[in-house]
Design a protein around this motif. Structure first.
Motif, PDB file in Angstrom:
ATOM      1  N   ARG A  51       0.835  -1.206   0.000  1.00  0.00           N
ATOM      2  CA  ARG A  51       0.000   0.000   0.000  1.00  0.00           C
ATOM      3  C   ARG A  51       0.870   1.256   0.000  1.00  0.00           C
ATOM      4  O   ARG A  51       0.569   2.234  -0.692  1.00  0.00           O
ATOM      5  N   ALA A  52       1.971   1.226   0.759  1.00  0.00           N
ATOM      6  CA  ALA A  52       2.878   2.372   0.785  1.00  0.00           C
ATOM      7  C   ALA A  52       3.517   2.578  -0.580  1.00  0.00           C
ATOM      8  O   ALA A  52       3.702   3.716  -1.039  1.00  0.00           O
ATOM      9  N   ARG A  53       3.858   1.488  -1.247  1.00  0.00           N
ATOM     10  CA  ARG A  53       4.413   1.608  -2.602  1.00  0.00           C
ATOM     11  C   ARG A  53       3.409   2.256  -3.548  1.00  0.00           C
ATOM     12  O   ARG A  53       3.758   3.109  -4.370  1.00  0.00           O
ATOM     13  N   VAL A  54       2.148   1.831  -3.445  1.00  0.00           N
ATOM     14  CA  VAL A  54       1.106   2.425  -4.278  1.00  0.00           C
ATOM     15  C   VAL A  54       1.003   3.925  -3.977  1.00  0.00           C
ATOM     16  O   VAL A  54       0.886   4.759  -4.889  1.00  0.00           O
ATOM     17  N   VAL A  58       1.662   6.791  -6.753  1.00  0.00           N
ATOM     18  CA  VAL A  58       0.588   7.737  -7.078  1.00  0.00           C
ATOM     19  C   VAL A  58       1.070   9.169  -6.889  1.00  0.00           C
ATOM     20  O   VAL A  58       0.871  10.036  -7.762  1.00  0.00           O
ATOM     21  N   GLU A  59       1.709   9.432  -5.771  1.00  0.00           N
ATOM     22  CA  GLU A  59       2.163  10.800  -5.496  1.00  0.00           C
ATOM     23  C   GLU A  59       3.251  11.232  -6.472  1.00  0.00           C
ATOM     24  O   GLU A  59       3.341  12.418  -6.832  1.00  0.00           O
ATOM     25  N   TRP A  60       4.089  10.296  -6.912  1.00  0.00           N
ATOM     26  CA  TRP A  60       5.121  10.624  -7.900  1.00  0.00           C
ATOM     27  C   TRP A  60       4.478  11.007  -9.239  1.00  0.00           C
ATOM     28  O   TRP A  60       4.870  11.996  -9.875  1.00  0.00           O
ATOM     29  N   LEU A  84      -7.348   8.592  -7.941  1.00  0.00           N
ATOM     30  CA  LEU A  84      -6.063   7.908  -7.802  1.00  0.00           C
ATOM     31  C   LEU A  84      -5.686   7.740  -6.330  1.00  0.00           C
ATOM     32  O   LEU A  84      -5.226   6.668  -5.916  1.00  0.00           O
ATOM     33  N   ARG A  85      -5.867   8.780  -5.555  1.00  0.00           N
ATOM     34  CA  ARG A  85      -5.538   8.689  -4.121  1.00  0.00           C
ATOM     35  C   ARG A  85      -6.473   7.730  -3.395  1.00  0.00           C
ATOM     36  O   ARG A  85      -6.097   7.119  -2.396  1.00  0.00           O
ATOM     37  N   ALA A  86      -7.688   7.595  -3.914  1.00  0.00           N
ATOM     38  CA  ALA A  86      -8.623   6.643  -3.316  1.00  0.00           C
ATOM     39  C   ALA A  86      -8.155   5.200  -3.503  1.00  0.00           C
ATOM     40  O   ALA A  86      -8.528   4.309  -2.727  1.00  0.00           O
ATOM     41  N   VAL A  87      -7.338   4.956  -4.534  1.00  0.00           N
ATOM     42  CA  VAL A  87      -6.766   3.620  -4.706  1.00  0.00           C
ATOM     43  C   VAL A  87      -5.937   3.251  -3.483  1.00  0.00           C
ATOM     44  O   VAL A  87      -5.907   2.082  -3.062  1.00  0.00           O
ATOM     45  N   ASP A 123      -8.624   2.943 -16.028  1.00  0.00           N
ATOM     46  CA  ASP A 123     -10.037   3.111 -15.663  1.00  0.00           C
ATOM     47  C   ASP A 123     -10.354   4.568 -15.327  1.00  0.00           C
ATOM     48  O   ASP A 123     -11.461   5.051 -15.575  1.00  0.00           O
ATOM     49  N   ILE A 124      -9.384   5.269 -14.750  1.00  0.00           N
ATOM     50  CA  ILE A 124      -9.613   6.646 -14.300  1.00  0.00           C
ATOM     51  C   ILE A 124      -9.493   7.631 -15.460  1.00  0.00           C
ATOM     52  O   ILE A 124     -10.235   8.616 -15.546  1.00  0.00           O
TER      53      ILE A 124
END
Length: 482
Positions: A51-54, A58-60, A84-87, A123-124
């Motif tokens: 989850r931290a990797r995701v 995402v932030e990158w 994206l952040r909701a992922v 999808d987004i």
């Protein structure tokens, strides 16, 4: 003629437990003690790492698009950013299973994260003209760019949100006990022998003071991160977009994650901050271990009674027993925690040239190290919560050791001798002759004092002194605790 039963009888022939559902935990932290350490699962487990990797990936992506680093790539809309952040915020069991399945194909954990996110981005932002956006996921990153930031975020969260609050609460509990017992006199022991009296509160205050110092160091810990490519040179970054200020992009991104930017690394962030943090946590553990052994000893001497929680079984055969198991359990878990923290601190700072994979295997044990520390803190808290001081037992030991007043008498004689008062010669030797190797009582000491020819005020002061009143500034020293 009788035959010997085969060796395979008994446990050797028992049904395998491997396939029991739900899976049976191999380690105590995920089995017997799961409830105590569950808070760490959200920070230091394998799913938490993914989850931290995701989160980092995402932030990158958002950092690159918000700053329009790559010419011609549009900025994402607020809705797209939120989705994206909701992922990350909705990352759960289904996502864990999906990523595990992908990793079984890729045989690479970070690549599995990249593919997972690319599928979500399609999808987004499904428009044909946005197809290239997916190529900015993991753009110019080596796996360690993502991993080092993920671990920094994870460990920071585990320490600040789980470990520190529990450790702080324990120190506050100990501080409260020290304040309550500030005036309760106690026979001190040096080298296990009766020594100058103190108070129980002052002795607990010493431990609380030491623990709080370590907490301050841990509270001030730095969590470093880097994003500079395969060998720390921004080589791919400059090759792709030579006009960008990649150092500034890297620094602002790392700081956006709440971390301290490390400008100089090899392929890996050097992990020195981890070694520093784990050394401080291990030192806290060692002071806490000292507290456990001291309190255990006070219990064995009868200075504390374990009167609460009488539903516990102290012995399977001796009904009278209430064992100090909380402190013993804490000791064991502190030792396990420190063994792991020490090996993490000593090995993570080493890497062959640009990098090797030993750090990857090592860091997967961070959660276990903190888990055993957290379990020890919980046991120490529960142990302290079950204690009542027994002032009468402490008073009885004081009253049985009047020889400890040899120190104030000879010290007063020294002061008088220094001022030229006659008859004060060899005070230490005279008190040694009176007290060494034998017990004396109040009458013996008072008779000795009255035969010294002391000034009247000094004589009365020393004659009135008892082991219970000879505690110096011990009660007021507790006030130094915050």
């Amino acid at each position: 003629m009788s035959s010997t039963p085969p060796v395979a009888s008994g446990l050797h022939a028992a049904q395998s437990l491997v396939d029991v559902a739900p899976p049976i935990a191999l380690g105590a932290l995920d089995g017997r003690y799961r409830g105590v350490v569950a808070g760490l699962v959200d920070h230091l487990s394998e799913p938490a790492l993914n989850r931290a990797r995701v989160h980092v990936e995402v932030e990158w992506l958002l950092h690159l698009t918000d700053r329009e680093v790559v010419p011609g790539v549009r900025r994402l809309t607020d809705d797209e950013k939120a989705r994206l952040r909701a992922v990350v915020t909705t990352f759960g069991a289904d996502e864990i299973d999906e990523m595990s399945a992908t990793e079984r194909v890729t045989q690479h954990d970070v690549k599995a994260v990249e593919y997972f996110l690319k599928a979500r981005l399609r999808d987004i932002a499904p428009a044909k003209e946005d197809a290239g956006l997916a190529e900015l996921i993991h753009f110019c990153c080596t796996s360690e760019d993502i991993n080092n930031l993920s671990y920094s975020v994870m460990v920071q969260g585990a320490v600040r949100q789980v470990w520190l609050p529990r450790a702080t609460a324990l120190v506050e509990q100990l501080t409260s006990m020290a304040t309550e017992l500030a005036d309760v006199p106690l026979l001190a022991h040096t080298h296990g022998q009766p020594a100058t009296p103190t108070t129980m509160g002052k002795e607990l205050a010493v431990l609380a003071w030491r623990l709080r110092r370590q907490l301050r160091r841990i509270e001030d810990a730095e969590y470093l991160g880097k994003l500079n490519g395969a060998t720390g040179t921004y080589g791919a970054h400059l090759a792709a977009v030579p006009e960008a200020d990649w150092e500034d992009i890297s620094r602002t991104f790392v700081e956006h994650l709440g971390l301290t930017w490390n400008p100089l690394t090899t392929q890996i962030e050097s992990h020195d901050w981890q070694a520093e943090l784990y050394a401080d946590v291990a030192r806290f553990n060692r002071v806490l271990h000292n507290m456990c052994t001291d309190v255990w000893t006070y219990i064995s001497m009868g200075y504390f009674a374990q009167v609460r929680g009488q539903g516990t079984v102290g012995s399977s055969t001796m009904p009278h027993k209430v064992n100090p198991i909380r402190f013993e359990n804490a000791e064991a878990n502190l030792e396990v925690s420190n063994a792991l923290l020490d090996v993490l601190a000593s090995t993570l700072v080493q890497s062959r040239l640009q990098r090797d994979l030993t750090d990857s295997s090592m860091q997967r044990n961070i959660g276990t190290a903190f888990g055993h520390s957290l379990l020890a803190i919980d046991n120490a808290h529960r142990g302290l919560d079950g204690l009542d001081a027994v002032p009468a037992a402490m008073a009885a030991d004081l009253d049985a050791n009047w020889e400890v007043l040899g120190e104030p008498v000879q010290s007063a004689m020294r002061a008088l001798g220094a001022r030229g008062v006659p008859g004060m010669e060899e005070p230490y030797e005279r008190l040694k002759e009176l007290t060494r190797g034998r017990r004396i009582g109040q009458d013996d000491l008072v008779a000795f004092v009255r035969g010294l020819g002391l000034p009247a005020d000094v004589e009365e002061r020393l004659a009135a002194m008892t082991p219970a009143t000879y505690v110096g500034l011990a009660p007021t020293l507790v006030r130094h605790l915050p």
